[in-house]
Design a protein around this motif. Structure first.
Motif: not given
Length: 118
Positions: A19-22, A44-47, A53-55, A67-68
């Motif tokens: 959710e926060n990545m989007l 998809f490209l953004y992910i 990256s740090y989110v 934390t993946l």
């Protein structure tokens, strides 16, 4: 995107992370279409481009919510890259009037529960 995230084709991100990545993606976007298929390639490209990256936690409680593990990030990168390219193919097929082939391509992304052409 949550449905895509929960398919057994890669490790899943937490709902909060995706959710926060989007949200981050759309905060930096100048516009958004009402048509989901137009938006998916960029998502998809953004992910793909930001999975390593740090989110930051927008609530400023947790710091980095990404934390993946490195292996999980790698598998998500691979899947997002594959589905980014598939989504471009699906959009191209639609523009060419090849609707059945386009829908089949979306089915490759979203699986057997995705509606078929008919």
């Amino acid at each position: 995107m949550k449905y895509w995230n929960n398919r057994p084709t890669m490790p899943s991100m937490s709902s909060y992370l995706i959710e926060n990545m989007l949200l981050n993606y759309y905060q930096n976007s100048t516009s958004a279409s009402q048509f989901v298929d137009i938006e998916l390639p960029g998502s998809f490209l953004y992910i793909r481009d930001n999975i390593y990256s740090y989110v930051p936690d927008p609530k400023e409680i947790q710091g980095n919510i990404n934390t993946l593990t490195l292996d999980e990030k790698s598998k998500i990168w691979d899947r997002a890259n594959l589905d980014y390219n598939r989504s471009l193919d699906a959009r191209s097929l639609e523009k060419q009037g090849k609707h059945k082939e386009s829908i089949n391509k979306w089915g490759e992304i979203f699986g057997s529960e995705f509606p078929t052409y008919g």
